[in-house]
Design a protein around this motif. Structure first.
Motif, PDB file in Angstrom:
ATOM      1  N   ALA A  36       0.919  -1.330   0.012  1.00  0.00           N
ATOM      2  CA  ALA A  36       0.079   0.112  -0.266  1.00  0.00           C
ATOM      3  C   ALA A  36       0.526   1.569  -0.302  1.00  0.00           C
ATOM      4  N   GLU A  37       1.891   0.883   0.702  1.00  0.00           N
ATOM      5  CA  GLU A  37       2.725   2.628   0.500  1.00  0.00           C
ATOM      6  C   GLU A  37       3.686   2.263  -0.716  1.00  0.00           C
ATOM      7  N   ALA A  38       3.711   1.725  -1.568  1.00  0.00           N
ATOM      8  CA  ALA A  38       3.958   1.787  -2.795  1.00  0.00           C
ATOM      9  C   ALA A  38       3.332   3.119  -3.918  1.00  0.00           C
ATOM     10  N   PHE A  39       3.281   4.449  -4.067  1.00  0.00           N
ATOM     11  CA  PHE A  39       3.187   4.761  -4.844  1.00  0.00           C
ATOM     12  C   PHE A  39       3.886   4.374  -6.755  1.00  0.00           C
ATOM     13  N   LYS A  40       4.271   4.149  -6.926  1.00  0.00           N
ATOM     14  CA  LYS A  40       4.724   3.141  -8.069  1.00  0.00           C
ATOM     15  C   LYS A  40       4.846   1.322  -7.833  1.00  0.00           C
ATOM     16  N   CYS A  41       4.741   0.682  -9.279  1.00  0.00           N
ATOM     17  CA  CYS A  41       4.466  -0.606  -8.983  1.00  0.00           C
ATOM     18  C   CYS A  41       6.257  -1.056  -8.565  1.00  0.00           C
ATOM     19  N   VAL A  42       6.573  -1.898  -8.174  1.00  0.00           N
ATOM     20  CA  VAL A  42       7.957  -1.659  -8.106  1.00  0.00           C
ATOM     21  C   VAL A  42       8.738  -2.538  -9.132  1.00  0.00           C
ATOM     22  N   MET A  43       7.527  -3.222  -9.840  1.00  0.00           N
ATOM     23  CA  MET A  43       7.672  -4.136 -11.671  1.00  0.00           C
ATOM     24  C   MET A  43       8.342  -3.739 -12.967  1.00  0.00           C
ATOM     25  N   CYS A  44       6.554  -2.561 -12.303  1.00  0.00           N
ATOM     26  CA  CYS A  44       6.955  -1.660 -14.348  1.00  0.00           C
ATOM     27  C   CYS A  44       7.367  -0.237 -13.931  1.00  0.00           C
ATOM     28  N   ASP A  45       7.206   0.271 -12.744  1.00  0.00           N
ATOM     29  CA  ASP A  45       7.341   1.850 -12.498  1.00  0.00           C
ATOM     30  C   ASP A  45       6.302   2.587 -12.911  1.00  0.00           C
ATOM     31  N   VAL A  46       4.941   1.608 -13.250  1.00  0.00           N
ATOM     32  CA  VAL A  46       3.719   2.565 -13.418  1.00  0.00           C
ATOM     33  C   VAL A  46       3.422   3.099 -12.098  1.00  0.00           C
ATOM     34  N   ARG A  47       2.819   4.344 -12.189  1.00  0.00           N
ATOM     35  CA  ARG A  47       2.329   4.989 -10.735  1.00  0.00           C
ATOM     36  C   ARG A  47       1.146   4.306 -10.494  1.00  0.00           C
ATOM     37  N   LYS A  48       0.930   3.911  -9.418  1.00  0.00           N
ATOM     38  CA  LYS A  48      -0.849   3.751  -8.085  1.00  0.00           C
ATOM     39  C   LYS A  48      -1.104   4.235  -9.186  1.00  0.00           C
ATOM     40  N   GLY A  49      -2.814   3.518  -9.463  1.00  0.00           N
ATOM     41  CA  GLY A  49      -3.762   4.070  -9.500  1.00  0.00           C
ATOM     42  C   GLY A  49      -4.389   4.414 -11.658  1.00  0.00           C
ATOM     43  N   THR A  50      -3.489   4.164 -12.332  1.00  0.00           N
ATOM     44  CA  THR A  50      -2.887   4.373 -13.651  1.00  0.00           C
ATOM     45  C   THR A  50      -3.590   3.198 -14.014  1.00  0.00           C
ATOM     46  N   SER A  51      -4.526   3.592 -15.806  1.00  0.00           N
ATOM     47  CA  SER A  51      -5.589   3.028 -16.609  1.00  0.00           C
ATOM     48  C   SER A  51      -5.257   2.704 -17.746  1.00  0.00           C
ATOM     49  N   THR A  52      -5.355   1.776 -17.838  1.00  0.00           N
ATOM     50  CA  THR A  52      -4.992   0.863 -18.928  1.00  0.00           C
ATOM     51  C   THR A  52      -5.960   0.971 -20.385  1.00  0.00           C
ATOM     52  N   SER A  53      -7.094   2.166 -20.390  1.00  0.00           N
ATOM     53  CA  SER A  53      -7.280   2.083 -20.764  1.00  0.00           C
ATOM     54  C   SER A  53      -7.345   3.376 -21.792  1.00  0.00           C
ATOM     55  N   LYS A  54      -6.956   2.734 -23.813  1.00  0.00           N
ATOM     56  CA  LYS A  54      -7.373   4.333 -24.611  1.00  0.00           C
ATOM     57  C   LYS A  54      -8.039   5.146 -23.972  1.00  0.00           C
ATOM     58  N   LEU A  55      -7.916   6.790 -23.902  1.00  0.00           N
ATOM     59  CA  LEU A  55      -9.243   7.736 -24.286  1.00  0.00           C
ATOM     60  C   LEU A  55      -9.678   8.101 -25.638  1.00  0.00           C
ATOM     61  N   ASN A  56      -8.503   7.076 -26.595  1.00  0.00           N
ATOM     62  CA  ASN A  56      -9.057   8.080 -28.143  1.00  0.00           C
ATOM     63  C   ASN A  56      -9.581   6.908 -28.727  1.00  0.00           C
TER      64      ASN A  56
END
Length: 56
Positions: A36-56
């Motif tokens: 829970a303390e991690a603000f980004k993924c320790v494996m791939c460095d993606v920020r917490k809460g980042t969506s994988t869906s495309k907006l366009n």
């Protein structure tokens, strides 16, 4: 008829206390379970809460 036992039901497996939705978050990109303390993924460095869906 003296033995009144209820039909056996499969017991739900109890989740570990650390796996109750608090204390961890799953990366939306690589699915690694981070603390829970991690603000980004320790494996791939993606920020917490980042969506994988495309907006366009």
């Amino acid at each position: 008829m003296g033995d009144k036992t209820s039909p056996t039901r499969p017991k739900r497996q109890a989740k570990a206390s650390a796996d109750d939705g608090f204390g961890h978050w799953d990366c939306s990109v690589c699915t690694f379970r981070n603390s829970a303390e991690a603000f980004k993924c320790v494996m791939c460095d993606v920020r917490k809460g980042t969506s994988t869906s495309k907006l366009n």
